[in-house]
Write a protein that holds these residues in place. Structure first.
Motif, PDB file in Angstrom:
ATOM      1  N   CYS A 185       0.803  -1.229   0.000  1.00  0.00           N
ATOM      2  CA  CYS A 185       0.000   0.000   0.000  1.00  0.00           C
ATOM      3  C   CYS A 185       0.831   1.273   0.000  1.00  0.00           C
ATOM      4  O   CYS A 185       0.295   2.357  -0.214  1.00  0.00           O
ATOM      5  CB  CYS A 185      -0.965   0.010   1.187  1.00  0.00           C
ATOM      6  N   ASP A 203      -4.209   2.196   7.443  1.00  0.00           N
ATOM      7  CA  ASP A 203      -3.437   1.559   6.369  1.00  0.00           C
ATOM      8  C   ASP A 203      -3.612   0.046   6.417  1.00  0.00           C
ATOM      9  O   ASP A 203      -3.788  -0.598   5.390  1.00  0.00           O
ATOM     10  CB  ASP A 203      -1.957   1.915   6.471  1.00  0.00           C
ATOM     11  N   CYS A 205      -4.983  -2.237   3.361  1.00  0.00           N
ATOM     12  CA  CYS A 205      -3.837  -2.842   2.675  1.00  0.00           C
ATOM     13  C   CYS A 205      -4.160  -4.305   2.390  1.00  0.00           C
ATOM     14  O   CYS A 205      -4.644  -5.018   3.270  1.00  0.00           O
ATOM     15  CB  CYS A 205      -2.594  -2.752   3.559  1.00  0.00           C
ATOM     16  N   ALA A 239      -4.577   1.914  -1.954  1.00  0.00           N
ATOM     17  CA  ALA A 239      -3.285   2.444  -1.527  1.00  0.00           C
ATOM     18  C   ALA A 239      -3.477   3.317  -0.297  1.00  0.00           C
ATOM     19  O   ALA A 239      -4.579   3.789  -0.013  1.00  0.00           O
ATOM     20  CB  ALA A 239      -2.661   3.255  -2.659  1.00  0.00           C
ATOM     21  N   SER A 240      -2.401   3.550   0.417  1.00  0.00           N
ATOM     22  CA  SER A 240      -2.440   4.371   1.623  1.00  0.00           C
ATOM     23  C   SER A 240      -2.887   5.793   1.288  1.00  0.00           C
ATOM     24  O   SER A 240      -2.512   6.351   0.248  1.00  0.00           O
ATOM     25  CB  SER A 240      -1.064   4.404   2.264  1.00  0.00           C
TER      26      SER A 240
END
Length: 102
Positions: A49, A75, A79, A96-97
């Motif tokens: 991520c 996250d 993730c 993604a983060s």
């Protein structure tokens, strides 16, 4: 009862390479955490991520190998390799983060 912790033994580390036009450019390379510590890498992020991670290096004999885990729970919740994402039953999609390490 011991709490579960996520453990990743691979991460991305920030490296530099020479540009064709001169100078250097940064790039991210996937490496095992133990190898990254031997190579003295200093910048780490999640390989899935891109989020910030905490590094845990074990120096005692018989202990767990060096590993990383997400700094932010959000996250880990989104993730694809995150512990909270894998435990979720609400059908969430990986992403993604929101605060990727650049």
């Amino acid at each position: 009862m011991a709490s579960e912790r996520e453990r990743f033994y691979e991460c991305e580390v920030k490296r530099r390479r020479v540009r064709a036009k001169g100078g250097y450019e940064p790039f991210w390379k996937v490496k095992p955490v133990a190898e990254a510590l031997i190579d003295a890498d200093t910048e780490f992020r999640c390989k899935d991520c891109g989020g910030a991670v905490k590094l845990f290096k074990r120096a005692t004999a018989g202990a767990v190998a060096p590993y990383i885990e997400h700094k932010l729970r959000v996250d880990s919740e989104y993730c694809p390799s995150g512990m909270y994402f894998l435990q979720a039953t609400d059908g969430r999609a990986a992403r993604a983060s929101a605060n990727p390490v650049r």
